[in-house]
Design a protein around this motif. Structure first.
Motif, PDB file in Angstrom:
ATOM      1  N   ARG A 198       0.864  -1.199   0.000  1.00 14.88           N
ATOM      2  CA  ARG A 198       0.000   0.000   0.000  1.00 14.88           C
ATOM      3  C   ARG A 198       0.895   1.242   0.000  1.00 14.88           C
ATOM      4  O   ARG A 198       0.966   1.982   0.982  1.00 14.88           O
ATOM      5  N   ARG A 219       2.429   4.867  -0.484  1.00 14.18           N
ATOM      6  CA  ARG A 219       1.893   6.233  -0.573  1.00 14.18           C
ATOM      7  C   ARG A 219       2.714   6.979  -1.609  1.00 14.18           C
ATOM      8  O   ARG A 219       3.554   7.806  -1.281  1.00 14.18           O
ATOM      9  N   PRO A 263       2.572   8.526  -5.941  1.00 16.69           N
ATOM     10  CA  PRO A 263       1.666   8.840  -7.047  1.00 16.69           C
ATOM     11  C   PRO A 263       1.452   7.614  -7.942  1.00 16.69           C
ATOM     12  O   PRO A 263       2.362   6.784  -8.086  1.00 16.69           O
ATOM     13  N   ALA A 270      -6.609   1.668  -7.876  1.00 19.86           N
ATOM     14  CA  ALA A 270      -6.380   3.063  -7.482  1.00 19.86           C
ATOM     15  C   ALA A 270      -7.618   3.922  -7.714  1.00 19.86           C
ATOM     16  O   ALA A 270      -8.466   3.601  -8.541  1.00 19.86           O
ATOM     17  N   GLU A 271      -7.708   4.980  -6.953  1.00 13.35           N
ATOM     18  CA  GLU A 271      -8.693   6.038  -7.214  1.00 13.35           C
ATOM     19  C   GLU A 271      -8.003   7.049  -8.124  1.00 13.35           C
ATOM     20  O   GLU A 271      -6.855   6.868  -8.489  1.00 13.35           O
ATOM     21  N   ASP A 287      -6.650   9.858  -7.503  1.00 11.67           N
ATOM     22  CA  ASP A 287      -5.412  10.477  -7.018  1.00 11.67           C
ATOM     23  C   ASP A 287      -4.688   9.645  -5.969  1.00 11.67           C
ATOM     24  O   ASP A 287      -3.734  10.108  -5.366  1.00 11.67           O
ATOM     25  N   GLN A 288      -5.148   8.407  -5.742  1.00  6.97           N
ATOM     26  CA  GLN A 288      -4.447   7.651  -4.695  1.00  6.97           C
ATOM     27  C   GLN A 288      -4.488   6.156  -4.936  1.00  6.97           C
ATOM     28  O   GLN A 288      -5.469   5.613  -5.455  1.00  6.97           O
ATOM     29  N   ASN A 313      -4.930   2.438  -3.911  1.00  4.46           N
ATOM     30  CA  ASN A 313      -5.541   1.641  -2.839  1.00  4.46           C
ATOM     31  C   ASN A 313      -4.597   0.523  -2.422  1.00  4.46           C
ATOM     32  O   ASN A 313      -4.276   0.357  -1.264  1.00  4.46           O
TER      33      ASN A 313
END
Ligand code: BT5
Length: 326
Positions: free
Chosen positions: A139, A141, A143, A194-195, A197-198, A200
């Motif tokens: 997971r 963090r 881009p 992923a969403e 901008d992030q 998952n």
């Protein structure tokens, strides 16, 4: 009870009687007998002689959580390990676990896969007991556009681990294969959810042919195993533990440090794609090119024969080397 009996057997150089074990553990002799038979079914070779008792002859090469965890010195990766006798694909299982909230570092591992997956709907041969078929949940963090770098991180960790544990001349074929003597010994399949901008989760699927001695005919020219190349058998659990430790170290550098730049020199040194001309294959065209570099986004830089320079992101095209058939 299984662990206790195993511990006694492992600690006894010679035979140990069922009587003695039953007294030590406060259970009946028939219980001891039942557990011993269960262990035999799992692959432990246990000799038994009337009036002398039992003796452990051979510990099987299991890829279980119990077997791997004592060998691990990681903080995150492999702290939770789900092991299975057979699954369709460890990537499918790991993605389901990740959707259900599995923590970073969760590992899914299977003795065999009935529908092992390669990229773009291809299949991955995963015979029982012969290789490492595992998926890691991460997971990060970072881009979304940096996620593809994790395949390079995994490739470097696998390549180094194979070299360390077998002394074989393993190289990375950018971006997702490891080759030994021109043939593929390992493939990596990275999948992401992923969403906008992030991220998952990312699932890194790793298939390594360890003790495989034969492949289906269509893979004869392209596939190999650690055993075929070295003539030796390996304990899969040892390689898995080494690999998770190497992966954690490089992953930390990648996600918490300065991206790929810190590990890029080591990567390039082991990247066979950079060492000879490559054939670039995409939907519309096919051509030879000279590889020049891997940049710090993980893309391959090539010079076309007409002198134009091109940047190729992983997954865009198929890249073949001249050193083998893959
Ligand atoms: C890969 O795809 O190389 C990614 C393989 C990832 C496998 C792991 S195992 C654990 C996890 N769970 C899964 O379901 N998958 C991952 P790709 O570059 O598309 O290569 C696939 C091609 O490699 C096939 O079309 C065959 O030609 C060849 N191949 C299949 N099985 C092989 C094997 N065991 N060894 C070498 N080559 C193989």
């Amino acid at each position: 009870m299984k662990e206790k009996i195993l511990a006694i057997l492992c600690g006894s150089p010679g035979y140990i009687s069922g009587e003695k074990m039953s007294q030590e553990l406060g259970v009946s002799r028939s219980m001891i007998w039942k557990v011993i038979n269960g262990l035999r079914e799992e692959g432990y070779q246990i000799d038994s002689v009337t009036n002398r008792g039992y003796r452990l002859v051979l510990v099987p090469d299991l890829v279980s959580s119990e077997a791997i965890k004592p060998l691990l010195k990681t903080k995150v990766f492999g702290r939770a390990i789900y092991d299975y006798k057979e699954v369709d694909s460890t990537n499918i299982v790991a993605k389901a676990k990740a959707r259900d909230g599995a923590k970073e570092g969760t590992v899914v591992i299977a003795n065999s896969q009935s529908r092992g997956k390669g990229r773009l709907g291809k299949t991955w041969e995963s015979p029982a007991g012969k290789g490492i078929w595992m998926s890691i949940v991460a997971r990060p963090r970072i881009p979304i556009q940096e996620v593809s770098g994790i395949t390079l991180v995994a490739g470097l960790a696998i390549c180094k681990t194979i070299r360390r544990t077998t002394q074989l001349p393993a190289y990375i074929k950018w971006p997702n294969d490891i080759v030994v003597n021109g043939k593929k010994v390992c493939g990596i399949l990275t999948e992401m959810s992923a969403e906008i901008d992030q991220v998952n989760y990312v699932v890194i699927g790793i298939g390594i042919n360890v003790n495989t001695t034969s492949f289906p005919k269509e893979l004869h020219k392209t596939a190999t195993s650690l055993k075929i190349e070295s003539g030796q058998d390996y304990m899969r659990k040892d390689i898995i533990a080494e690999l998770l430790m190497a992966f954690e170290a490089y992953y930390d550098q990648y996600t918490k440090g300065k991206g790929l730049s810190e590990i890029l020199d080591q990567y390039k040194e082991l990247c066979i794609t950079l060492k000879n001309d490559v054939r670039i294959i995409n939907k519309n065209e096919e051509y030879w090119a000279k590889p020049v570099d891997i940049d710090d986004t993980g893309a391959l830089i090539i010079d076309k024969k007409d002198g134009t320079r091109k940047r190729i992101a992983s997954g865009e095209v198929s890249v073949r080397g001249i050193y083998g058939y893959i």
